[in-house]
Write a protein that holds these residues in place. Sequence first.
Motif, PDB file in Angstrom:
ATOM      1  N   VAL A  64     -82.009  82.634  -3.494  1.00 58.82           N
ATOM      2  CA  VAL A  64     -80.947  82.188  -4.631  1.00 58.82           C
ATOM      3  C   VAL A  64     -80.284  80.958  -3.705  1.00 58.82           C
ATOM      4  O   VAL A  64     -80.122  80.985  -2.471  1.00 58.82           O
ATOM      5  N   VAL A  65     -80.036  80.028  -4.368  1.00 54.50           N
ATOM      6  CA  VAL A  65     -79.735  78.747  -3.831  1.00 54.50           C
ATOM      7  C   VAL A  65     -78.073  78.518  -4.128  1.00 54.50           C
ATOM      8  O   VAL A  65     -77.715  78.476  -5.640  1.00 54.50           O
ATOM      9  N   VAL A  66     -77.430  78.033  -3.427  1.00 55.01           N
ATOM     10  CA  VAL A  66     -76.096  77.228  -3.886  1.00 55.01           C
ATOM     11  C   VAL A  66     -76.433  75.827  -3.298  1.00 55.01           C
ATOM     12  O   VAL A  66     -76.506  75.362  -2.337  1.00 55.01           O
ATOM     13  N   LEU A  91     -81.068  80.802  -9.316  1.00 57.12           N
ATOM     14  CA  LEU A  91     -82.297  81.616  -8.608  1.00 57.12           C
ATOM     15  C   LEU A  91     -83.577  80.846  -8.349  1.00 57.12           C
ATOM     16  O   LEU A  91     -83.996  80.214  -9.391  1.00 57.12           O
ATOM     17  N   HIS A  92     -83.686  80.378  -7.299  1.00 57.89           N
ATOM     18  CA  HIS A  92     -84.972  79.499  -6.747  1.00 57.89           C
ATOM     19  C   HIS A  92     -86.223  80.154  -6.926  1.00 57.89           C
ATOM     20  O   HIS A  92     -87.117  79.506  -7.549  1.00 57.89           O
ATOM     21  N   ALA A 106     -81.731  66.757  -0.874  1.00 54.03           N
ATOM     22  CA  ALA A 106     -80.693  67.786  -1.196  1.00 54.03           C
ATOM     23  C   ALA A 106     -80.060  68.541   0.193  1.00 54.03           C
ATOM     24  O   ALA A 106     -80.712  68.460   0.930  1.00 54.03           O
ATOM     25  N   ARG A 107     -78.907  68.991  -0.155  1.00 55.57           N
ATOM     26  CA  ARG A 107     -78.356  69.585   0.775  1.00 55.57           C
ATOM     27  C   ARG A 107     -78.067  71.028   0.078  1.00 55.57           C
ATOM     28  O   ARG A 107     -77.215  70.949  -0.645  1.00 55.57           O
ATOM     29  N   TYR A 108     -78.353  72.145   0.584  1.00 55.20           N
ATOM     30  CA  TYR A 108     -77.974  73.377   0.115  1.00 55.20           C
ATOM     31  C   TYR A 108     -78.248  74.864   0.980  1.00 55.20           C
ATOM     32  O   TYR A 108     -78.581  74.580   2.050  1.00 55.20           O
ATOM     33  N   THR A 109     -77.495  75.817   0.515  1.00 51.70           N
ATOM     34  CA  THR A 109     -77.408  77.033   1.149  1.00 51.70           C
ATOM     35  C   THR A 109     -78.527  78.013   0.296  1.00 51.70           C
ATOM     36  O   THR A 109     -78.315  77.974  -0.673  1.00 51.70           O
ATOM     37  N   ALA A 110     -79.126  78.752   1.106  1.00 52.69           N
ATOM     38  CA  ALA A 110     -80.178  79.731   0.488  1.00 52.69           C
ATOM     39  C   ALA A 110     -79.938  81.110   1.177  1.00 52.69           C
ATOM     40  O   ALA A 110     -79.932  81.164   2.324  1.00 52.69           O
ATOM     41  N   ALA A 111     -79.998  82.021  -0.018  1.00 51.27           N
ATOM     42  CA  ALA A 111     -80.047  83.281   0.543  1.00 51.27           C
ATOM     43  C   ALA A 111     -81.269  83.996   0.257  1.00 51.27           C
ATOM     44  O   ALA A 111     -81.644  83.917  -1.012  1.00 51.27           O
TER      45      ALA A 111
END
Length: 307
Positions: A64-66, A91-92, A106-111
């Motif tokens: 999952v990406v924010v 949902l990546h 891109a700058r992102y947070t991935a879980a």
Amino acid sequence: MFRSSDPAETEAYLSRQYAEVTVHASPDARTEVVRHTADRFSVEDLRIGCEMSFTADPLNAVCVVVLHAGTIAVRESGLPDEVFGPGEVFLHTAGHRSYTGAISGARYTAALLHPDLLADTLQACDKTVRRPVLFTDRRPATAGAGRQLAATVAFLRDSVLAPPPRPRPPIIDTTCGQLLAAAVLAAFPYTTPGARPAAAPGDATLRRAIAFIEANAHLDITLADIAASIPVSPRAVQYAFARHAGTTPLAYLRGVRLARVHEELASAMPGQSTVTETAARWGFAHPGRFAAAYRDVIRGTLRFDTD
């Protein structure tokens, strides 16, 4: 932590950690990756200061990406092709299929979660649930669920997974993994073998959308207007109508307008208004198409119920 301005080094690292990628970058394009790991899940901050395309085998992890900045495009069999921008939660990859895409500055947070963590969390509440969990959309069912998931990811990263003064007890990782899994399941529409789709926007979304349509059918409203009145995403409105009403929002709007035309014509005095004028007032500019649709109303073949 990984940090590099060397495109070849970046390409090798990302290919080793995630999936095969091809980096197109200027020599000074900077890439940073900070990983926060726990048992069966991780939260990672990535800054990709270049153009990058990727082709990935199944990751064996739900990702999952924010997205904070830049754009990410993803294509995966069984899910819609999408391009996402800043502020979106998506949902990546669902984890069990190959996928492709591109990342641009891109700058992102991935879980990332192990698929079994999702199934275990579901089965803790319902022992009859069968594996695996199969997601049916990349976007959260509601805007609120997306925001809640983003807040959960940020909390785990900043308050739980940040380097502690001493090792975390195993129960912390277990409990936090269940929290993350529950937030993901609450956010995205999904199904399991033999089950109907879950995590859908509830009847309240449908009721509010119908109320807005019926109050504003005389106006030039769009799907975006309907969604903004609730507020949820346009896709959430479409999902609510498909699941609970067996139709689409715009088809329902068209049906309401046809019913209003019928009511006006039935109550009009002779010579008061022509059929063409009444139809045009309710948005039916093409007489032939209106006539065909109106005949369905007279015959009773159009339904406006929401059962």
